[in-house]
Design a protein around this motif. Structure first.
Motif, PDB file in Angstrom:
ATOM      1  N   ALA A   1       9.948 -12.950 -13.226  1.00  0.00           N
ATOM      2  CA  ALA A   1      10.588 -12.184 -11.991  1.00  0.00           C
ATOM      3  C   ALA A   1       9.618 -12.077 -10.820  1.00  0.00           C
ATOM      4  N   GLU A   2       8.529 -11.735 -10.883  1.00  0.00           N
ATOM      5  CA  GLU A   2       7.446 -11.829  -9.629  1.00  0.00           C
ATOM      6  C   GLU A   2       7.634 -13.041  -9.029  1.00  0.00           C
TER       7      GLU A   2
ATOM      8  N   ARG B   1       9.624  -2.022  -0.629  1.00  0.00           N
ATOM      9  CA  ARG B   1       9.451  -2.365  -2.302  1.00  0.00           C
ATOM     10  C   ARG B   1       8.646  -1.124  -2.894  1.00  0.00           C
TER      11      ARG B   1
ATOM     12  N   ALA C   1      15.314  -8.970  -2.783  1.00  0.00           N
ATOM     13  CA  ALA C   1      15.076 -10.040  -1.823  1.00  0.00           C
ATOM     14  C   ALA C   1      16.028  -9.925  -0.589  1.00  0.00           C
TER      15      ALA C   1
ATOM     16  N   ALA D   1      18.168 -11.344 -12.734  1.00  0.00           N
ATOM     17  CA  ALA D   1      18.288 -11.964 -11.637  1.00  0.00           C
ATOM     18  C   ALA D   1      18.907 -11.142 -10.442  1.00  0.00           C
TER      19      ALA D   1
ATOM     20  N   GLU E   1      18.773  -7.974  -9.943  1.00  0.00           N
ATOM     21  CA  GLU E   1      17.801  -7.108  -9.414  1.00  0.00           C
ATOM     22  C   GLU E   1      16.885  -7.974  -8.345  1.00  0.00           C
ATOM     23  N   VAL E   2      16.433  -9.139  -8.673  1.00  0.00           N
ATOM     24  CA  VAL E   2      15.589  -9.667  -7.819  1.00  0.00           C
ATOM     25  C   VAL E   2      16.376 -10.353  -6.583  1.00  0.00           C
ATOM     26  N   GLU E   3      17.628 -10.454  -6.654  1.00  0.00           N
ATOM     27  CA  GLU E   3      18.233 -10.857  -5.644  1.00  0.00           C
ATOM     28  C   GLU E   3      18.798  -9.679  -4.676  1.00  0.00           C
TER      29      GLU E   3
ATOM     30  N   ALA F   1      17.219 -19.376 -11.953  1.00  0.00           N
ATOM     31  CA  ALA F   1      16.873 -18.017 -12.240  1.00  0.00           C
ATOM     32  C   ALA F   1      16.034 -18.328 -13.517  1.00  0.00           C
TER      33      ALA F   1
ATOM     34  N   ILE G   1      15.222 -12.676 -17.087  1.00  0.00           N
ATOM     35  CA  ILE G   1      14.971 -11.927 -15.961  1.00  0.00           C
ATOM     36  C   ILE G   1      16.317 -11.380 -15.517  1.00  0.00           C
TER      37      ILE G   1
ATOM     38  N   ALA H   1       9.911 -15.342  -9.166  1.00  0.00           N
ATOM     39  CA  ALA H   1      11.543 -15.634  -8.536  1.00  0.00           C
ATOM     40  C   ALA H   1      11.316 -14.628  -7.199  1.00  0.00           C
ATOM     41  N   LEU H   2      10.744 -13.471  -7.350  1.00  0.00           N
ATOM     42  CA  LEU H   2      11.025 -12.588  -5.978  1.00  0.00           C
ATOM     43  C   LEU H   2      10.106 -13.307  -4.796  1.00  0.00           C
TER      44      LEU H   2
END
Length: 466
Positions: free
Chosen positions: A109-110, A454, A150, A143, A145-147, A137, A141, A112-113
């Motif tokens: 996840a880190e 964040r 970001a 995804a 949440e990461v999007e 993705a 994870i 990807a972010l």
């Protein structure tokens, strides 16, 4: 083009099953094992080009037909003091066009972010030559949440990067309204004569501009949920007022609304995740300009709190507008108030551009903020609210002065000034941030940055997560 019309500034993650080229992430410790399982031709090629797993190193390995078959990317040594957990944010700027997936990522996840944050380009006024490498993705994870995170970062960066001719108090309001509409939040804006009566410091700071000052008040969430209020400094441009800045000091003053951008970016993350809280976002939005009706050094101004403030310097305007907003925030006695501002050069001298200064009297909050910063890779450094320095703000004609008048402890006296206007709320944290990346680092392109957004989301997610 309005801010809402601006094109997306970061790509989404591709579906997990998208055909893609693997990017093998290797540390100094894991490289021998990863090398051992490479195809012989790839191992020979990596040796031939002298690939080493130092941080940021990249090797593009061809397949039999000459096409790109695999990439190797060095993470360096995770135990090193200088290790950057966002190092994968370099990849979008290094890889060619195409779809890629991360292999051996220690924190998927880190990674990807970092990738999405590193893909950001501010392209409002010209083609930015944005990155064309896309990330699949990682399996397992969240995804979405990461999007979301970001996307919120990109929103805040866009606001800070937009110059003041296209981003004044009205445009800050428009950005807040767009966010409120997206999440069905309520929004109220005070300006004009009502502002002058209810928020006299905000009105005084913005009076000299042709662009109307205002107090933006967004609320979201159940009324019976724990109350959390975010306050962001929204000075769209700061000339310094009659204590005018030198021209060199004005070059980055479009970022003086960075606190507002942080508050909105954090709110985007909070509302998008549906955290169990009653959120309030207060943004005093002004332009500190020069005209015949500008507030002057030695003026004595009234505040919403009833305290009179002598103006020692018109370039210390941010704490004035925050004071009125904090008084409103404190009237509800919420569980937590966090305020964000590009407030003092003293904090930058002490900590540099990468480390926002953090002030609080609440030890539990200080511990939680430090942990949230570590988790979110959004660091801060706590500085002391040394109470005896409050006497440096004494005035002979008013309840207090807006500056100390001396060269010492500028960030601390600014924080002590603000603390006077939120006496009911014990858990009050003040962030004095830079809001700008002076140079590009992994995941953090040069330009506007929503430092502590964040962190704030990580803090509140830990407290009020679904």
């Amino acid at each position: 083009m309005t801010q809402a019309d601006a094109p997306a500034t970061h790509p989404a993650l591709l579906p997990t099953d998208t055909p893609s080229v693997p990017v093998t992430l290797v540390t100094t410790a894991s490289w021998p094992e990863a090398e051992a399982v490479l195809e012989p031709a790839h191992k020979s090629f990596a040796h031939a080009i002298g690939f080493k797993p130092k941080a940021g190193s990249l090797a593009l390995l061809p397949g039999p037909d000459g096409s790109l078959a695999r990439a190797l990317f060095g993470l360096g040594d995770p135990a090193a003091p200088t290790y950057d957990r966002l190092i994968a944010g370099k990849l979008p700027g290094l890889l060619p066009e195409g779809a890629f997936r991360l292999e051996n990522a220690p924190e998927s996840a880190e990674g990807a972010l970092a990738w999405l944050m590193g893909s950001y380009r501010f392209g409002r006024y010209r083609s930015s030559g944005g990155t064309k490498a896309r990330l699949v993705a990682p399996a397992g994870i969240d995804a979405a949440e990461v999007e979301r995170v970001a996307g919120a970062v990109a929103l805040g960066r866009d606001l800070i990067n937009t110059p003041a001719n296209d981003l004044g108090p009205a445009e800050i309001e428009a950005a807040a309204r767009a966010l409120a509409e997206r999440y069905d939040a309520a929004i109220d804006v005070t300006q004009g004569e009502e502002l002058a009566q209810e928020f006299p410091l905000i009105h005084a700071v913005g009076a000299a501009s042709t662009r109307t000052p205002r107090l933006i008040d967004l609320t979201w969430g159940p009324e019976d949920a724990p109350r959390v209020t975010l306050v962001g400094k929204g000075v769209a441009f700061d000339t310094g007022g009659l204590d005018i800045k030198p021209s060199s000091a004005m070059l980055l003053m479009k970022k003086d609304m960075g606190g507002a951008a942080v508050a909105l970016a954090a709110a985007d993350m909070i509302m998008g995740a549906g955290l169990r809280l009653r959120l309030r976002v207060l943004i005093p939005a002004v332009e500190n300009a020069i005209a015949g009706n500008a507030f002057r050094p030695s003026d004595v101004l009234s505040s919403r709190a009833g305290l009179s403030v002598e103006i020692g310097n018109t370039d210390a305007e941010g704490r004035l507008i925050l004071a009125d907003a904090l008084t409103l925030a404190d009237s509800e006695a919420p569980e937590l108030i966090l305020d964000f501002s590009t407030l003092t050069g003293a904090a930058r001298v002490a900590l540099g551009p990468d480390l926002p200064a953090f002030f609080t009297e609440d030890e539990a909050l200080a511990t939680a903020v430090a942990e949230a910063g570590r988790i979110a890779i959004d660091p801060i450094w706590r500085m002391p609210l040394h109470a005896p320095y409050a006497s440096l703000l004494d005035s002979k004609v008013a309840d207090l002065n807006n500056v100390s008048g001396g060269p010492f402890a500028g960030a601390i006296t600014a924080a002590l000034f603000l603390r006077r206007f939120a006496p009911k709320t014990k858990a009050h944290g003040h962030f004095d941030l830079y809001g700008w990346n002076p140079s590009t680092k992994p995941g953090r392109p040069e330009g506007g940055e929503v430092q502590t957004a964040r962190l704030t989301y990580a803090l509140l997610k830990a407290r009020y997560g679904v």
